[in-house]
Design an enzyme around this catalytic site. Structure first.
Site, PDB file in Angstrom:
ATOM      1  N   ASP A 138     -21.144  10.315 -15.293  1.00  0.00           N
ATOM      2  CA  ASP A 138     -20.793   9.295 -15.773  1.00  0.00           C
ATOM      3  C   ASP A 138     -21.976   8.869 -16.776  1.00  0.00           C
ATOM      4  O   ASP A 138     -22.880   9.016 -16.896  1.00  0.00           O
ATOM      5  CB  ASP A 138     -21.157   8.195 -14.344  1.00  0.00           C
ATOM      6  CG  ASP A 138     -20.415   6.967 -14.378  1.00  0.00           C
ATOM      7  OD1 ASP A 138     -19.609   6.676 -13.550  1.00  0.00           O
ATOM      8  OD2 ASP A 138     -20.483   6.336 -15.360  1.00  0.00           O
ATOM      9  N   LEU A 175     -22.147   5.539 -17.299  1.00  0.00           N
ATOM     10  CA  LEU A 175     -22.554   3.997 -16.877  1.00  0.00           C
ATOM     11  C   LEU A 175     -22.128   3.138 -17.801  1.00  0.00           C
ATOM     12  O   LEU A 175     -22.723   2.143 -17.750  1.00  0.00           O
ATOM     13  CB  LEU A 175     -24.173   4.093 -16.849  1.00  0.00           C
ATOM     14  CG  LEU A 175     -24.896   5.259 -16.203  1.00  0.00           C
ATOM     15  CD1 LEU A 175     -26.279   5.055 -15.945  1.00  0.00           C
ATOM     16  CD2 LEU A 175     -24.276   5.517 -14.715  1.00  0.00           C
ATOM     17  N   THR A 230      -1.639   5.773 -12.674  1.00  0.00           N
ATOM     18  CA  THR A 230      -1.427   4.321 -12.325  1.00  0.00           C
ATOM     19  C   THR A 230       0.110   4.241 -12.255  1.00  0.00           C
ATOM     20  O   THR A 230       0.809   4.615 -12.947  1.00  0.00           O
ATOM     21  CB  THR A 230      -2.014   3.228 -13.389  1.00  0.00           C
ATOM     22  OG1 THR A 230      -1.746   2.002 -12.784  1.00  0.00           O
ATOM     23  CG2 THR A 230      -1.575   3.457 -14.582  1.00  0.00           C
ATOM     24  N   SER A 258       0.202  -2.694 -20.620  1.00  0.00           N
ATOM     25  CA  SER A 258      -0.851  -3.227 -21.327  1.00  0.00           C
ATOM     26  C   SER A 258      -1.385  -1.890 -22.182  1.00  0.00           C
ATOM     27  O   SER A 258      -0.924  -0.752 -21.611  1.00  0.00           O
ATOM     28  CB  SER A 258      -1.756  -3.503 -20.171  1.00  0.00           C
ATOM     29  OG  SER A 258      -2.460  -2.530 -19.631  1.00  0.00           O
ATOM     30  N   LYS A 312      -3.014   5.485 -19.881  1.00  0.00           N
ATOM     31  CA  LYS A 312      -2.515   6.459 -18.764  1.00  0.00           C
ATOM     32  C   LYS A 312      -1.287   7.444 -19.053  1.00  0.00           C
ATOM     33  O   LYS A 312      -1.267   8.459 -18.547  1.00  0.00           O
ATOM     34  CB  LYS A 312      -2.585   5.503 -17.244  1.00  0.00           C
ATOM     35  CG  LYS A 312      -3.768   5.118 -16.935  1.00  0.00           C
ATOM     36  CD  LYS A 312      -4.479   6.010 -16.038  1.00  0.00           C
ATOM     37  CE  LYS A 312      -5.815   5.169 -15.593  1.00  0.00           C
ATOM     38  NZ  LYS A 312      -6.435   6.033 -14.682  1.00  0.00           N
ATOM     39  N   ALA A 328      -5.908  -8.194  -7.608  1.00  0.00           N
ATOM     40  CA  ALA A 328      -5.558  -9.601  -6.999  1.00  0.00           C
ATOM     41  C   ALA A 328      -6.032  -9.652  -5.884  1.00  0.00           C
ATOM     42  O   ALA A 328      -6.553 -10.707  -5.661  1.00  0.00           O
ATOM     43  CB  ALA A 328      -4.167  -9.462  -7.205  1.00  0.00           C
TER      44      ALA A 328
HETATM   45  O1  LIG Z   1      -5.558 -13.671  -9.987  1.00  0.00           O
HETATM   46  C1  LIG Z   1      -4.500 -12.956  -9.983  1.00  0.00           C
HETATM   47  C2  LIG Z   1      -4.708 -11.713 -10.635  1.00  0.00           C
HETATM   48  C3  LIG Z   1      -3.627 -10.888 -10.864  1.00  0.00           C
HETATM   49  N1  LIG Z   1      -2.279 -11.391 -10.549  1.00  0.00           N
HETATM   50  C4  LIG Z   1      -1.151 -10.533 -10.639  1.00  0.00           C
HETATM   51  O2  LIG Z   1      -1.399  -9.340  -9.751  1.00  0.00           O
HETATM   52  C5  LIG Z   1      -0.817  -8.260 -10.331  1.00  0.00           C
HETATM   53  C6  LIG Z   1      -1.648  -7.190 -10.376  1.00  0.00           C
HETATM   54  O3  LIG Z   1      -2.878  -7.279 -11.217  1.00  0.00           O
HETATM   55  P1  LIG Z   1      -4.275  -6.763 -10.842  1.00  0.00           P
HETATM   56  O4  LIG Z   1      -5.279  -7.279 -11.758  1.00  0.00           O
HETATM   57  O5  LIG Z   1      -4.319  -6.724  -9.494  1.00  0.00           O
HETATM   58  O6  LIG Z   1      -3.984  -5.375 -10.985  1.00  0.00           O
HETATM   59  P2  LIG Z   1      -3.655  -4.555 -12.439  1.00  0.00           P
HETATM   60  O7  LIG Z   1      -3.918  -5.282 -13.670  1.00  0.00           O
HETATM   61  O8  LIG Z   1      -2.357  -4.008 -12.309  1.00  0.00           O
HETATM   62  O9  LIG Z   1      -4.477  -3.337 -12.507  1.00  0.00           O
HETATM   63  C7  LIG Z   1      -5.336  -2.741 -11.323  1.00  0.00           C
HETATM   64  O10 LIG Z   1      -4.145  -1.963 -10.649  1.00  0.00           O
HETATM   65  C8  LIG Z   1      -3.751  -0.784 -11.181  1.00  0.00           C
HETATM   66  C9  LIG Z   1      -2.749   0.031 -10.491  1.00  0.00           C
HETATM   67  S1  LIG Z   1      -1.031  -0.474 -10.944  1.00  0.00           S
HETATM   68  O11 LIG Z   1      -1.227  -2.172 -10.376  1.00  0.00           O
HETATM   69  O12 LIG Z   1      -0.696  -0.331 -12.040  1.00  0.00           O
HETATM   70  O13 LIG Z   1      -0.244   0.106  -9.998  1.00  0.00           O
HETATM   71  C10 LIG Z   1      -4.699   0.120 -12.012  1.00  0.00           C
HETATM   72  O14 LIG Z   1      -4.292   1.238 -12.850  1.00  0.00           O
HETATM   73  C11 LIG Z   1      -6.116  -0.621 -12.680  1.00  0.00           C
HETATM   74  O15 LIG Z   1      -7.001   0.337 -13.004  1.00  0.00           O
HETATM   75  C12 LIG Z   1      -6.407  -1.824 -11.703  1.00  0.00           C
HETATM   76  O16 LIG Z   1      -7.291  -2.528 -12.501  1.00  0.00           O
HETATM   77  C13 LIG Z   1      -0.317  -8.703 -11.918  1.00  0.00           C
HETATM   78  O17 LIG Z   1       1.130  -8.883 -11.726  1.00  0.00           O
HETATM   79  C14 LIG Z   1      -0.740 -10.032 -12.024  1.00  0.00           C
HETATM   80  O18 LIG Z   1      -0.060 -10.828 -12.830  1.00  0.00           O
HETATM   81  C15 LIG Z   1      -2.270 -12.941 -10.015  1.00  0.00           C
HETATM   82  O19 LIG Z   1      -0.867 -13.123  -9.654  1.00  0.00           O
HETATM   83  N2  LIG Z   1      -3.412 -13.540  -9.797  1.00  0.00           N
END
Ligand SMILES: O=c1ccn([C@@H]2O[C@H](COP(=O)(O)OP(=O)(O)O[C@H]3O[C@H](CS(=O)(=O)O)[C@@H](O)[C@H](O)[C@H]3O)[C@@H](O)[C@H]2O)c(=O)[nH]1
Length: 444
Positions: A114, A116, A227, A262, A268, A321
Site C-alpha cells: 500500500d 497510503l 465493479t 464515470s 476498471k 449511499a
Molecule cells: O447520497 C447519495 C449517494 C449516492 N446516491 C446514488 O447512489 C448510487 C450509488 O452511488 P455510491 O456513491 O453509493 O456508489 P458508486 O459511486 O457507484 O461507487 C461505489 O460502488 C461501486 C460499485 S457499483 O456501484 O459500480 O456497482 C464501486 O466500484 C466504487 O468503488 C464505490 O465507491 C448512485 O446512483 C447515486 O446517484 C444517492 O442517491 N445519494
C-alpha cells in the site's frame, strides 16, 4: 493455464461477516486453479431468509479459446497446491484491511502492499473517516499482539515497477488480491487532474501487477476487484462477464458490453480488457470480481480492538449511499436521495435503501427524513436492472443478504461516532457536468 473468470457480485452479497463490511470474500481456497470449461447455463434459486422474496440467478463459465475441457494440463493444475501466500494490494484501505485480517486469521501468510494514498486524499480534501483509524504500523502491531500472526508490510506504489518487483521477489505470492486503486467515482470527476490520476494510477498499476506476475510468479492467481459499474444500466439482463450473441446468422460468446458512468468506472473497464488480454496472451490466471457497492463497517476481526477499526466514509466524495444514509440518519440530516432515486444499487433502488434506513431509525427512536437533492451525476434515475450472479456461489461463496440486522448494526456505529461527523461533508460537491481542465482547489 489461462483462466479468466468474470463474476458479478451484487450488493446483496455481503460475505465478510454478518455485520459487514461486505468486502469480497471469495474463499481463496475455493478458487479454481485451472481454466474452467463451458458449462450449460444453470439456474439456481435463492430464498431470502426473511422470506421477503425469491430470485433466480444464472451464470456460465467460459472456456478460453483453443482449450479443451478436462485436458491433462487442467488436471495437473487442479492438483497444484492451494495458495498460502497472499499479497493484498491496497491492504490499508476499506476492503483491503478487512480482507487482510480475514485471510491472516484463516492461516494465510499475508503481505500488505500500500502507498497510503487513500489517507492523503482525505488530507487533501479535508475529509476524515467516521471511525478513528490507527496507522497501518499500529494496526499490524496490534494484530500481532492479539493473534501472534505476522502481516508483512510493503509501503510503496504499484505504479513503480522497481518497488513492485522487490515486493514480489521478496514475498513470493501464490495469489494477489488487488484492491489498490482510486475507487471513488466523484473523485475521478472533480477535475482533469483527478480524472487523469485515476486512470493512470488504476490502469498502469494493474498493468504492472500483470507484468510482475508474468515475470516473477507465473502461477500466481490474481483476484482483482472490478465493479458492476462497468456494465452501466442496459435494458437487458447483465450476464456474468460474457454474452452469447447471434449476428447475421453466426453466434459467438463475447465480453458483455461495457457502458461505465464515470472516469473511475471506465478505469476498471480498461483494467478488465488488459486482464483478459494477458490471460489469453500469457496464460495469466485471474478472477475479475465485478462487485457492487460495498457497505458496513465491522468484521469479526476489526472489532477485536479499537486499533483494528476499519475506515468508514460518509462524505460526498468517498461515502457510498447506504453508509452515507446511516450517518445522515444518526445526525438527523435528511437522507440525500439523488434525483428520483430509482437508480439501482444492484438489487435495491436508492429509494429502497432510504426506506430500509428509515425503518432502522424508527427502531432506535430516530425520526428519519428523506429529501430528493439535485443529482450531481449523469445517470438514468429509473431503469431496468437485473444482474446475474452465480459464479461466486459455485466457487463456494455463501451470501449474507442485506438484512435489517446489518443496517441496525451500521446505524449503531454511526450513532456511536456521530460527534465526529463533519456536516459540511454531507452534501455532494462534485458535478459530472461541471468537471473541467482547471484544477479545483479546496478552501478551509
Ligand atoms: O447520497 C447519495 C449517494 C449516492 N446516491 C446514488 O447512489 C448510487 C450509488 O452511488 P455510491 O456513491 O453509493 O456508489 P458508486 O459511486 O457507484 O461507487 C461505489 O460502488 C461501486 C460499485 S457499483 O456501484 O459500480 O456497482 C464501486 O466500484 C466504487 O468503488 C464505490 O465507491 C448512485 O446512483 C447515486 O446517484 C444517492 O442517491 N445519494
Amino acid at each position: 493455464m489461462a483462466h479468466l473468470l468474470s463474476a458479478s457480485c451484487p450488493l446483496i452479497i455481503s460475505p465478510c461477516s454478518k455485520n459487514g463490511p461486505s468486502s469480497l470474500k471469495p474463499s481463496l481456497a475455493s478458487l479454481p486453479t485451472s481454466r474452467t470449461s463451458i458449462q450449460p447455463f444453470k439456474s439456481l434459486s435463492i430464498n431470502r431468509k426473511n422470506g421477503q422474496r425469491q430470485f433466480s440467478v444464472r451464470a456460465t463459465t467460459l472456456q478460453q479459446p483453443g482449450t479443451k475441457a478436462g485436458s491433462g494440463s487442467d488436471e495437473r493444475s487442479r492438483q497444484q497446491s492451494r495458495p498460502t501466500r497472499v499479497m493484498v494490494v491496497g491492504g490499508d484501505g476499506y476492503c483491503g484491511w478487512a480482507t487482510s485480517l480475514h485471510l491472516s486469521k484463516k492461516g494465510y501468510d499475508v503481505a500488505i502492499v500500500d502507498n497510503l494514498v487513500r489517507r492523503q486524499f482525505d488530507d487533501q480534501l479535508g475529509l476524515d473517516s467516521l471511525t478513528p483509524i490507527a496507522s497501518i504500523h499500529d494496526r499490524i502491531r496490534r494484530w500481532r499482539s492479539l493473534t501472534e500472526k505476522d502481516i508483512d508490510l510493503y509501503i510503496g506504489d504499484v505504479c513503480d515497477f522497481e518497488f513492485l518487483s522487490e515486493a514480489f521477489t521478496s514475498f513470493k505470492p501464490d495469489a494477489v488480491v488487488h484492491f489498490g486503486e482510486q475507487r471513488s467515482a466523484p473523485f475521478s470527476m472533480i477535475d482533469r487532474s483527478r480524472a487523469v490520476f485515476t486512470q493512470q494510477n488504476n490502469v498502469l498499476g494493474t498493468l504492472n501487477v500483470l507484468f510482475a506476475i508474468k515475470e516473477y510468479a507465473e502461477d500466481c492467481h490474481l483476484v482483482k476487484l472490478g465493479t458492476m459499474g462497468e456494465y452501466g444500466t442496459p435494458n437487458i439482463d447483465i450476464e456474468e462477464g460474457y454474452i452469447t450473441i447471434t449476428h447475421n446468422g453466426r453466434t459467438d460468446t463475447l465480453p458483455y458490453p461495457k457502458q461505465a458512468g464515470s472516469f473511475y468506472h471506465l478505469s476498471k473497464v480498461h483494467d478488465s480488457n488488459n486482464i483478459e488480454f494477458t490471460c489469453k496472451a500469457w496464460g495469466i490466471r485471474a478472477t475479475n470480481l465485478n462487485q457492487g457497492v460495498v457497505y458496513g463497517v465491522r468484521t469479526a476481526e476489526t472489532e477485536m480492538h479499537d486499533e483494528l477499526y476499519n475506515r468508514f466514509d460518509y462524505d460526498g466524495v468517498f461515502g457510498t449511499a447506504l453508509n452515507r444514509f446511516c450517518v445522515q440518519a444518526a445526525i438527523g440530516h435528511p437522507l440525500t436521495v439523488y434525483g428520483k432515486g430509482g437508480q439501482f444499487e444492484e438489487q435495491f433502488s436508492v429509494n429502497q435503501l432510504a426506506s430500509l434506513v428509515t425503518k432502522a431509525g424508527d427502531k432506535l427512536g430516530i425520526q428519519v427524513q428523506t429529501k430528493s437533492v439535485p443529482n450531481p451525476r449523469v445517470e438514468e434515475e429509473e431503469h431496468y436492472y437485473n444482474a446475474k450472479h452465480t459464479k461466486l456461489i459455485e466457487l463456494g461463496l455463501e451470501p449474507h443478504l442485506l438484512s435489517d440486522s446489518l443496517i441496525d448494526s451500521v446505524l449503531n456505529v454511526a450513532v456511536q461516532f456521530k460527534d465526529r461527523v463533519d456536516t459540511r461533508q454531507i452534501m455532494p460537491s462534485v458535478s459530472w457536468t461541471k468537471i473541467g481542465a482547471k484544477p479545483k482547489t479546496v478552501s478551509a
